[in-house]
Design a protein around this motif. Sequence first.
Motif, mmCIF file in Angstrom:
data_model
loop_
_atom_site.group_PDB
_atom_site.id
_atom_site.type_symbol
_atom_site.label_atom_id
_atom_site.label_comp_id
_atom_site.label_asym_id
_atom_site.label_seq_id
_atom_site.Cartn_x
_atom_site.Cartn_y
_atom_site.Cartn_z
ATOM 1 N N LEU A 27 6.264 -9.005 14.720
ATOM 2 C CA LEU A 27 5.349 -9.712 13.986
ATOM 3 C C LEU A 27 5.761 -10.484 12.973
ATOM 4 O O LEU A 27 6.699 -10.247 12.184
ATOM 5 N N MET A 28 5.278 -11.977 13.025
ATOM 6 C CA MET A 28 6.078 -13.055 11.949
ATOM 7 C C MET A 28 5.180 -12.798 10.904
ATOM 8 O O MET A 28 5.848 -13.255 9.914
ATOM 9 N N GLN A 29 3.865 -12.659 10.664
ATOM 10 C CA GLN A 29 3.181 -12.510 9.433
ATOM 11 C C GLN A 29 2.104 -11.360 9.203
ATOM 12 O O GLN A 29 1.077 -11.610 9.333
ATOM 13 N N PRO A 30 2.855 -10.307 9.200
ATOM 14 C CA PRO A 30 1.801 -9.234 9.060
ATOM 15 C C PRO A 30 1.117 -9.102 7.720
ATOM 16 O O PRO A 30 1.520 -9.347 6.688
ATOM 17 N N ARG A 31 -0.100 -8.769 7.816
ATOM 18 C CA ARG A 31 -1.003 -8.243 6.646
ATOM 19 C C ARG A 31 -1.449 -6.932 6.507
ATOM 20 O O ARG A 31 -1.767 -6.327 7.802
ATOM 21 N N LEU A 32 -1.245 -6.253 5.537
ATOM 22 C CA LEU A 32 -1.236 -4.603 5.610
ATOM 23 C C LEU A 32 -2.598 -4.328 4.736
ATOM 24 O O LEU A 32 -2.915 -4.981 3.722
ATOM 25 N N LEU A 33 -3.557 -3.393 5.478
ATOM 26 C CA LEU A 33 -4.865 -3.017 4.791
ATOM 27 C C LEU A 33 -4.800 -1.518 4.666
ATOM 28 O O LEU A 33 -4.323 -0.720 5.512
ATOM 29 N N TYR A 34 -5.275 -1.070 3.573
ATOM 30 C CA TYR A 34 -5.452 0.374 3.243
ATOM 31 C C TYR A 34 -6.685 0.720 2.712
ATOM 32 O O TYR A 34 -6.920 -0.179 1.635
ATOM 33 N N ASN A 35 -7.562 1.399 3.035
ATOM 34 C CA ASN A 35 -8.939 1.659 2.458
ATOM 35 C C ASN A 35 -9.724 0.308 2.349
ATOM 36 O O ASN A 35 -10.509 0.066 1.334
ATOM 37 N N GLY A 36 -9.468 -0.347 3.073
ATOM 38 C CA GLY A 36 -10.224 -1.901 2.955
ATOM 39 C C GLY A 36 -9.565 -2.830 2.255
ATOM 40 O O GLY A 36 -10.260 -3.879 1.938
ATOM 41 N N PHE A 37 -8.353 -2.556 1.573
ATOM 42 C CA PHE A 37 -7.943 -3.625 0.686
ATOM 43 C C PHE A 37 -6.566 -4.073 1.124
ATOM 44 O O PHE A 37 -5.851 -3.448 1.871
ATOM 45 N N ILE A 38 -6.365 -5.412 0.711
ATOM 46 C CA ILE A 38 -5.044 -6.057 1.399
ATOM 47 C C ILE A 38 -4.079 -5.643 0.411
ATOM 48 O O ILE A 38 -4.265 -5.722 -0.830
ATOM 49 N N LEU A 39 -2.831 -5.182 0.743
ATOM 50 C CA LEU A 39 -1.806 -4.701 0.034
ATOM 51 C C LEU A 39 -0.897 -6.219 -0.559
ATOM 52 O O LEU A 39 -0.829 -6.794 0.620
ATOM 53 N N GLU A 40 -0.846 -6.178 -1.560
ATOM 54 C CA GLU A 40 -0.032 -7.418 -2.371
ATOM 55 C C GLU A 40 1.536 -7.145 -2.199
ATOM 56 O O GLU A 40 1.895 -6.084 -2.443
ATOM 57 N N ASP A 41 2.097 -8.074 -1.612
ATOM 58 C CA ASP A 41 3.664 -8.120 -1.492
ATOM 59 C C ASP A 41 4.377 -7.533 -2.418
ATOM 60 O O ASP A 41 5.166 -6.649 -2.261
ATOM 61 N N ASN A 42 4.314 -8.000 -3.722
ATOM 62 C CA ASN A 42 5.061 -7.469 -4.830
ATOM 63 C C ASN A 42 4.860 -5.974 -5.419
ATOM 64 O O ASN A 42 5.601 -5.509 -6.231
ATOM 65 N N ASN A 43 3.607 -5.610 -4.920
ATOM 66 C CA ASN A 43 3.258 -4.066 -5.415
ATOM 67 C C ASN A 43 4.211 -3.053 -4.695
ATOM 68 O O ASN A 43 4.255 -3.245 -3.591
ATOM 69 N N ILE A 44 4.538 -1.895 -5.591
ATOM 70 C CA ILE A 44 5.032 -0.803 -4.942
ATOM 71 C C ILE A 44 3.968 0.052 -4.225
ATOM 72 O O ILE A 44 3.096 0.240 -4.695
ATOM 73 N N LEU A 45 4.393 0.347 -2.996
ATOM 74 C CA LEU A 45 3.550 1.195 -2.238
ATOM 75 C C LEU A 45 2.824 2.438 -2.860
ATOM 76 O O LEU A 45 1.611 2.710 -2.883
ATOM 77 N N TYR A 46 3.691 2.973 -3.772
ATOM 78 C CA TYR A 46 3.293 4.195 -4.567
ATOM 79 C C TYR A 46 2.186 3.819 -5.329
ATOM 80 O O TYR A 46 1.246 4.653 -5.603
ATOM 81 N N SER A 47 1.881 2.689 -5.806
ATOM 82 C CA SER A 47 0.962 2.412 -6.932
ATOM 83 C C SER A 47 -0.106 2.288 -6.073
ATOM 84 O O SER A 47 -1.229 2.207 -6.855
#
Length: 156
Positions: A34-54
């Motif tokens: 995929l060229m431009q994946p956008r990730l969603l968890y619990n209805g929220f868009i996950l921001e690139d610079n954030n640590i997944l654990y956060s």
Amino acid sequence: MQVKIEFDGVFNMQVDDLATVQDLKNQIRQTLGLMQPRLLYNGFILEDNNILYSYQIPNNTFIIVQDMFSIVCWVSDTKDEVTLTAPYNLLVHRHNTFGDLKWLLHTGYDIDMSNRKFYLKVGNSNSNTPPFEPPDGFPLHCLKVEAGCAINVVEI
């Protein structure tokens, strides 16, 4: 941390607890192409610079992936009997609807969509199919709108 990636099926991926969202996106790009994946968890868009654990994502949890792509909406505007048309780039995914496009044009570019409609021509340029306006709830993929597509927006 083990996550389940949901995109045209389910894919298990192992990532470090301190991995960023961007790290997971890079892994998805390599694995799924995929060229431009956008990730969603619990209805929220996950921001690139954030640590997944956060995001406090539990092990073996589903993360939804949307493959984003760019389209161009050519918006016509008439003033003093002169019509000008300008391109507006939108980042969308295949399940967006034409109602979503109206919202994106309004919120992103302050374009009043109450007096405008989409003007689409389906098929090749030699087709006798007349242009039409799709309903607001109509998904983009149903008309094969894909990366690089141009959509006209005209005044009513």
